[in-house]
Design a protein around this motif. Sequence first.
Motif, PDB file in Angstrom:
ATOM      1  N   LEU A 200       0.748  -1.135   0.200  1.00  0.00           N
ATOM      2  CA  LEU A 200      -0.144  -0.137  -0.093  1.00  0.00           C
ATOM      3  C   LEU A 200       0.827   1.316   0.204  1.00  0.00           C
ATOM      4  CD1 LEU A 200      -2.757   1.415   0.302  1.00  0.00           C
ATOM      5  CD2 LEU A 200      -2.732   1.137   2.391  1.00  0.00           C
ATOM      6  N   GLU A 201       1.795   1.377   0.941  1.00  0.00           N
ATOM      7  CA  GLU A 201       2.699   2.341   0.910  1.00  0.00           C
ATOM      8  C   GLU A 201       3.493   2.792  -0.453  1.00  0.00           C
ATOM      9  OE1 GLU A 201       4.352   2.302   5.781  1.00  0.00           O
ATOM     10  OE2 GLU A 201       5.380   1.188   4.250  1.00  0.00           O
ATOM     11  N   PHE A 202       4.011   1.533  -1.162  1.00  0.00           N
ATOM     12  CA  PHE A 202       4.660   1.494  -2.429  1.00  0.00           C
ATOM     13  C   PHE A 202       3.731   2.227  -3.497  1.00  0.00           C
ATOM     14  CE2 PHE A 202       6.114  -0.004  -6.300  1.00  0.00           C
ATOM     15  CZ  PHE A 202       7.361   0.415  -6.280  1.00  0.00           C
ATOM     16  N   ASP A 203       2.512   1.669  -3.530  1.00  0.00           N
ATOM     17  CA  ASP A 203       1.408   2.144  -4.506  1.00  0.00           C
ATOM     18  C   ASP A 203       1.200   3.460  -4.215  1.00  0.00           C
ATOM     19  OD1 ASP A 203       1.497  -0.466  -5.642  1.00  0.00           O
ATOM     20  OD2 ASP A 203      -0.716  -0.972  -4.474  1.00  0.00           O
ATOM     21  N   THR A 204       1.015   4.119  -2.977  1.00  0.00           N
ATOM     22  CA  THR A 204       0.800   5.466  -2.774  1.00  0.00           C
ATOM     23  C   THR A 204       2.093   6.399  -3.125  1.00  0.00           C
ATOM     24  OG1 THR A 204      -0.508   4.996  -0.759  1.00  0.00           O
ATOM     25  CG2 THR A 204       0.318   6.912  -0.985  1.00  0.00           C
ATOM     26  N   ALA A 205       3.344   5.571  -2.846  1.00  0.00           N
ATOM     27  CA  ALA A 205       4.352   6.590  -3.270  1.00  0.00           C
ATOM     28  C   ALA A 205       4.548   6.660  -4.680  1.00  0.00           C
ATOM     29  CB  ALA A 205       5.583   5.876  -2.755  1.00  0.00           C
ATOM     30  N   VAL A 206       4.141   5.613  -5.569  1.00  0.00           N
ATOM     31  CA  VAL A 206       4.279   5.690  -7.014  1.00  0.00           C
ATOM     32  C   VAL A 206       3.068   6.585  -7.676  1.00  0.00           C
ATOM     33  CG1 VAL A 206       3.989   4.332  -9.104  1.00  0.00           C
ATOM     34  CG2 VAL A 206       5.262   3.265  -7.344  1.00  0.00           C
ATOM     35  N   ALA A 207       2.109   6.427  -6.798  1.00  0.00           N
ATOM     36  CA  ALA A 207       0.872   7.695  -7.495  1.00  0.00           C
ATOM     37  C   ALA A 207       1.399   8.961  -7.257  1.00  0.00           C
ATOM     38  CB  ALA A 207      -0.542   7.473  -6.406  1.00  0.00           C
ATOM     39  N   ASP A 208       2.102   9.292  -6.031  1.00  0.00           N
ATOM     40  CA  ASP A 208       2.535  10.749  -5.838  1.00  0.00           C
ATOM     41  C   ASP A 208       3.547  10.900  -7.024  1.00  0.00           C
ATOM     42  OD1 ASP A 208       1.046  10.665  -3.556  1.00  0.00           O
ATOM     43  OD2 ASP A 208       2.742  10.600  -2.125  1.00  0.00           O
ATOM     44  N   LEU A 209       4.532  10.166  -7.373  1.00  0.00           N
ATOM     45  CA  LEU A 209       5.389  10.232  -8.284  1.00  0.00           C
ATOM     46  C   LEU A 209       4.721  10.577  -9.629  1.00  0.00           C
ATOM     47  CD1 LEU A 209       8.267  10.414  -9.550  1.00  0.00           C
ATOM     48  CD2 LEU A 209       8.345   7.650  -9.394  1.00  0.00           C
ATOM     49  N   VAL A 210       3.860   9.704  -9.948  1.00  0.00           N
ATOM     50  CA  VAL A 210       3.048   9.803 -11.516  1.00  0.00           C
ATOM     51  C   VAL A 210       2.275  11.346 -11.364  1.00  0.00           C
ATOM     52  CG1 VAL A 210       1.359   8.891 -12.660  1.00  0.00           C
ATOM     53  CG2 VAL A 210       3.158   7.380 -11.919  1.00  0.00           C
ATOM     54  N   GLY A 211       1.770  11.551 -10.192  1.00  0.00           N
ATOM     55  CA  GLY A 211       1.040  12.764  -9.919  1.00  0.00           C
ATOM     56  C   GLY A 211       2.002  14.019 -10.259  1.00  0.00           C
ATOM     57  N   TYR A 212       3.131  13.817  -9.892  1.00  0.00           N
ATOM     58  CA  TYR A 212       4.105  14.975 -10.211  1.00  0.00           C
ATOM     59  C   TYR A 212       4.573  15.019 -11.540  1.00  0.00           C
ATOM     60  CZ  TYR A 212       8.397  17.338 -10.712  1.00  0.00           C
ATOM     61  OH  TYR A 212       9.349  18.200 -11.172  1.00  0.00           O
ATOM     62  N   MET A 213       4.492  13.854 -12.207  1.00  0.00           N
ATOM     63  CA  MET A 213       5.129  13.867 -13.605  1.00  0.00           C
ATOM     64  C   MET A 213       4.028  14.489 -14.371  1.00  0.00           C
ATOM     65  SD  MET A 213       6.964  10.266 -13.630  1.00  0.00           S
ATOM     66  CE  MET A 213       7.643  10.205 -15.172  1.00  0.00           C
ATOM     67  N   GLU A 214       2.567  14.206 -13.905  1.00  0.00           N
ATOM     68  CA  GLU A 214       1.698  14.683 -14.743  1.00  0.00           C
ATOM     69  C   GLU A 214       1.457  16.117 -14.473  1.00  0.00           C
ATOM     70  OE1 GLU A 214      -2.046  11.788 -15.014  1.00  0.00           O
ATOM     71  OE2 GLU A 214      -1.672  11.994 -12.890  1.00  0.00           O
ATOM     72  N   TRP A 215       1.830  16.810 -13.439  1.00  0.00           N
ATOM     73  CA  TRP A 215       1.771  18.098 -13.121  1.00  0.00           C
ATOM     74  C   TRP A 215       2.708  18.516 -13.912  1.00  0.00           C
ATOM     75  CZ3 TRP A 215       5.835  20.889 -11.246  1.00  0.00           C
ATOM     76  CH2 TRP A 215       5.535  22.307 -10.846  1.00  0.00           C
ATOM     77  N   MET A 216       4.031  18.145 -13.964  1.00  0.00           N
ATOM     78  CA  MET A 216       5.170  18.657 -14.741  1.00  0.00           C
ATOM     79  C   MET A 216       5.025  18.798 -16.002  1.00  0.00           C
ATOM     80  SD  MET A 216       9.189  16.979 -14.581  1.00  0.00           S
ATOM     81  CE  MET A 216       8.693  15.462 -15.403  1.00  0.00           C
ATOM     82  N   ALA A 217       4.192  17.859 -16.734  1.00  0.00           N
ATOM     83  CA  ALA A 217       3.973  18.089 -18.170  1.00  0.00           C
ATOM     84  C   ALA A 217       3.051  19.123 -18.515  1.00  0.00           C
ATOM     85  CB  ALA A 217       3.063  16.629 -18.726  1.00  0.00           C
ATOM     86  N   GLU A 218       2.516  19.474 -17.477  1.00  0.00           N
ATOM     87  CA  GLU A 218       1.629  20.791 -17.827  1.00  0.00           C
ATOM     88  C   GLU A 218       1.137  21.655 -16.446  1.00  0.00           C
ATOM     89  OE1 GLU A 218      -2.487  22.365 -19.739  1.00  0.00           O
ATOM     90  OE2 GLU A 218      -2.290  20.221 -19.444  1.00  0.00           O
ATOM     91  N   PRO A 219       2.309  22.279 -16.033  1.00  0.00           N
ATOM     92  CA  PRO A 219       2.014  23.067 -14.675  1.00  0.00           C
ATOM     93  C   PRO A 219       1.070  24.056 -14.519  1.00  0.00           C
ATOM     94  CG  PRO A 219       4.560  22.838 -15.348  1.00  0.00           C
ATOM     95  CD  PRO A 219       3.509  22.578 -16.395  1.00  0.00           C
ATOM     96  N   ALA A 220       0.564  24.460 -15.770  1.00  0.00           N
ATOM     97  CA  ALA A 220      -0.371  25.484 -15.487  1.00  0.00           C
ATOM     98  C   ALA A 220      -1.818  24.763 -15.822  1.00  0.00           C
ATOM     99  CB  ALA A 220      -0.241  26.548 -16.752  1.00  0.00           C
ATOM    100  N   GLN A 221      -1.971  23.237 -15.723  1.00  0.00           N
ATOM    101  CA  GLN A 221      -3.257  22.709 -15.901  1.00  0.00           C
ATOM    102  C   GLN A 221      -4.425  23.138 -15.009  1.00  0.00           C
ATOM    103  OE1 GLN A 221      -4.930  18.148 -15.303  1.00  0.00           O
ATOM    104  NE2 GLN A 221      -2.923  18.450 -15.863  1.00  0.00           N
TER     105      GLN A 221
END
Length: 254
Positions: A200-221
């Motif tokens: 569960l902790e790992f899935d949460t960490a990966v979700a945070d990492l992916v969330g950041y990468m989605e934000w990075m792709a369009e910071p002004a989203q």
Amino acid sequence: MKFTKKFLALLTLLPALALGAEGGHPLDRAPDRSTNMAALQNGAKLFVNYCLNCHNASSMRYNRLRDIGLSEDQIRNNLLFTGEKVGELMTTAMPAKDAKAWFGVVPPDLSVISRAKAGPAGSGGDYLYTYLRTFYKDDTRPTGFNNLVIPNVAMPHVLWQLQGVQAAKWVDEKDPHDPSKTIHKFAGFQQVTPGTMSQLEFDTAVADLVGYMEWMAEPAQQTRKRLGVAVLLFLSAFAFLAWRLNAAYWKEVK
């Protein structure tokens, strides 16, 4: 007439083409982290620690992380390790020549990877979320790991210490389209050695990492979405006023 028939025939094939494009391992839906500042900050930390060693994010500057609630001092003290300045681009020190020699390919730039990987099977976030969680032990590969989303992947499993080592279980089934053939089908994972995190902790960490990468792709989203709502409200009000004004102008005309 012939062109029309061909065009209509192509339209009937589109659903089948879309299904064919999905292929491969089914994607898990990535949790939404777009408005969770704490998750985005944790994702930024994971990105710098585990991704930026090999990959560039050459369209992103460190100081843009202020948009997810980090101060320049926090960025400088926690995310800069090799003397970069806060205003510099997020790039790796690994030469492309060395990367190609070690991995066989130059690691791709991750600035907009979450947008580039979107497809019929799911969003780019779904793709990355599934990919980062489906590495498994494979002694035939140079890195010792393989991946369900990208078979025979060149990238090593950089998060293995967090996730631990898992093995893939496979079963052989008859091909429903050709009973004379068998299909090697994935049947789940088996934990070989534990990591520093629970599943569960790992899935949460990966979700945070992916969330950041989605934000990075369009910071002004989020700004774009807020502006979009404001514009739609304005247009709705304007349309109502125009409708009533038109009715007032033409009320005497029969």
